[in-house]
Design an enzyme around this catalytic site. Structure first.
Site, PDB file in Angstrom:
ATOM      1  CB  CYS A   1       0.450  -1.407  13.449  1.00  0.00           C
ATOM      2  SG  CYS A   1       0.837  -1.371  11.693  1.00  0.00           S
TER       3      CYS A   1
ATOM      4  CB  CYS B   1       2.531   7.576   3.137  1.00  0.00           C
ATOM      5  SG  CYS B   1       2.839   6.441   4.478  1.00  0.00           S
TER       6      CYS B   1
ATOM      7  CB  CYS C   1       5.585  -4.582   9.169  1.00  0.00           C
ATOM      8  SG  CYS C   1       6.795  -3.834  10.284  1.00  0.00           S
TER       9      CYS C   1
ATOM     10  CB  CYS D   1      -0.205   2.201   9.808  1.00  0.00           C
ATOM     11  SG  CYS D   1       1.045   0.995   9.531  1.00  0.00           S
TER      12      CYS D   1
ATOM     13  CD  GLU E   1      -1.266  -0.274   3.651  1.00  0.00           C
ATOM     14  OE1 GLU E   1      -2.211  -1.074   3.494  1.00  0.00           O
ATOM     15  OE2 GLU E   1      -1.108   0.393   4.675  1.00  0.00           O
TER      16      GLU E   1
ATOM     17  CB  CYS F   1       3.411  -1.972  16.273  1.00  0.00           C
ATOM     18  SG  CYS F   1       5.144  -1.593  16.005  1.00  0.00           S
TER      19      CYS F   1
HETATM   20  S1  SF4 Z   1       3.669   0.500  13.144  1.00  0.00           S
HETATM   21 FE1  SF4 Z   1       3.153  -1.217  11.779  1.00  0.00          FE
HETATM   22  S2  SF4 Z   1       4.346  -0.894   9.911  1.00  0.00           S
HETATM   23 FE2  SF4 Z   1       5.238   0.424  11.522  1.00  0.00          FE
HETATM   24  S3  SF4 Z   1       6.879  -0.846  12.450  1.00  0.00           S
HETATM   25 FE3  SF4 Z   1       5.025  -1.223  13.678  1.00  0.00          FE
HETATM   26  S4  SF4 Z   1       4.082  -3.060  12.738  1.00  0.00           S
HETATM   27 FE4  SF4 Z   1       5.563  -2.217  11.269  1.00  0.00          FE
END
Ligand code: SF4
Length: 367
Positions: A148, A134, A141, A360, A121, A145
């Site tokens: 996210c 962006c 990823c 995100c 994306e 997190c």
């Molecule tokens: S916020 Fe999302 S995209 Fe950014 S490092 Fe953490 S898991 Fe990865």
């Protein structure tokens, strides 16, 4: 004194990292059939010569790739017909738009299909004077997190240089206007893909023509990588996602923080300021009842006391998979007041395109 090596010493432990953007080259000439995007004019010149063409064709190829956005060498009308046809299958490295959604404010989120079928994306964010893109640096990823959507979707692979540059050209073409700013805040942790991110920064700066100071690389913090990044003395902005003002909170929100204590991360950020002379931006997603208390604001101010920095507060955009909420306006204002009273430079950044699911990872998660 630095507790860790200075840039000249860093290079001995990080041989894969070039000293400056000018020294970043792609390995294009070594490849039989390369994706061409991301290559410098010198690399393209070497490649056309390998194909038996005169060197000036390299400059022509560069113009048609980056200014006209060709997707096949067959489109390059200034090339001899015979070579154009023979080279038509050479991969240029462009993606296709799989899906896009536009918010009322014009923010446009794209799902791009890569050559191997993976989807990433990218978001185009227009304002009266700017067009910011962006970009993603990975498919998915690995940082996971807790707040996210991308982190909840898992990780597949790093993006290649051409796949990062392509995102910017795609948004530029779709909006019909030049991109002015780039933020590496899409899918992925850029400092886990430093070689390709550095190569893309070089190409975006020198081939696409976007100023280094208009580019931001955002990281949650990978041990030693901020120091290595500093060694390149780039003019790009480094944004570090803190999200928690103490170790316990960070570990709750960013699992990798367990392996990289907040004190160590801040020490490395201080080295970054010392090495580059540039301030660090700290990103802090405000989550209601989790990290938005006045005590958290005081802790954050104490962490950053005397630090050449700027804090970006980002009120959270709720996603389906996470149990977090956005704080109300009063709480956000109170948090800001505490930081300002303690002389911390702060701004509040409301994520644009909420209606387009542009926070995100959310659009991909909903497809
Ligand atoms: S916020 Fe999302 S995209 Fe950014 S490092 Fe953490 S898991 Fe990865």
């Amino acid at each position: 004194m630095f507790a860790t090596p200075l840039p000249s010493q860093v290079s001995s432990t990080t041989p894969d990292y070039p000293a400056s953007l000018e020294e970043v080259t792609t390995d294009l000439p070594k490849l039989a059939i390369p994706p061409l995007l991301g290559a410098s004019v010198a690399d393209l010149t070497a490649w056309v010569q390998q194909q038996g063409q005169p060197s000036y064709r390299g400059k022509q190829l560069h113009q048609w790739l980056y200014q006209k956005g060709v997707r096949s060498l067959a489109e390059i009308s200034v090339f001899p017909k015979q070579w154009r046809e023979a080279a038509a299958d050479t991969p240029v490295g462009r993606s296709t738009i799989h899906y896009q959604s536009v918010a009322p404010d014009g923010t446009t989120k794209y799902l791009l299909r890569l050559a191997d079928g993976n989807i990433i994306e990218t978001v185009g964010i227009p304002t009266p004077k700017r067009l910011t893109v962006c970009v993603s640096s990975q498919v998915g990823c690995p940082m996971a997190c807790d707040f996210c959507a991308t982190g909840k979707g898992g990780y597949k692979r790093n993006l290649a240089c051409h796949e990062i540059v392509d995102q910017v050209l795609t948004v530029q073409e779709d909006f019909g206007q030049r991109v002015s700013n780039i933020v590496f805040m899409g899918m992925g942790e850029p400092l886990l893909n430093t070689d390709n991110v550095l190569a893309a920064l070089r190409s975006l700066n020198q081939d696409v023509g976007i100023g280094q100071r208009s580019m931001t690389v955002s990281t949650v913090g990978i041990r030693d990588r901020i120091r290595q990044f500093a060694a390149h003395h780039l003019q790009v902005t480094l944004a570090v996602s803190l999200h928690g003002s103490n170790q316990q909170l960070r570990e709750q929100l960013i699992p990798s923080a367990r392996h990289y204590p907040l004190a160590d991360l801040l020490a490395e950020c201080r080295e970054y300021v010392e090495i580059t002379g540039r301030r660090v931006t700290f990103e802090y997603v405000l989550l209601a009842g989790v990290n938005d208390s006045l005590k958290c604001a005081v802790d954050l101010a104490n962490c950053l006391r005397g630090f050449q920095s700027h804090v970006n507060l980002i009120p959270y955009n709720p996603i389906k998979e996470a149990d977090y909420q956005r704080p109300n306006g009063k709480q956000i204002e109170a948090f800001v007041n505490v930081l300002e009273e303690k002389n911390i430079a702060v701004s509040v950044r409301y994520s644009k395109g909420l209606a387009a699911d542009a926070a995100c990872g959310q659009l991909r998660a909903s497809q």
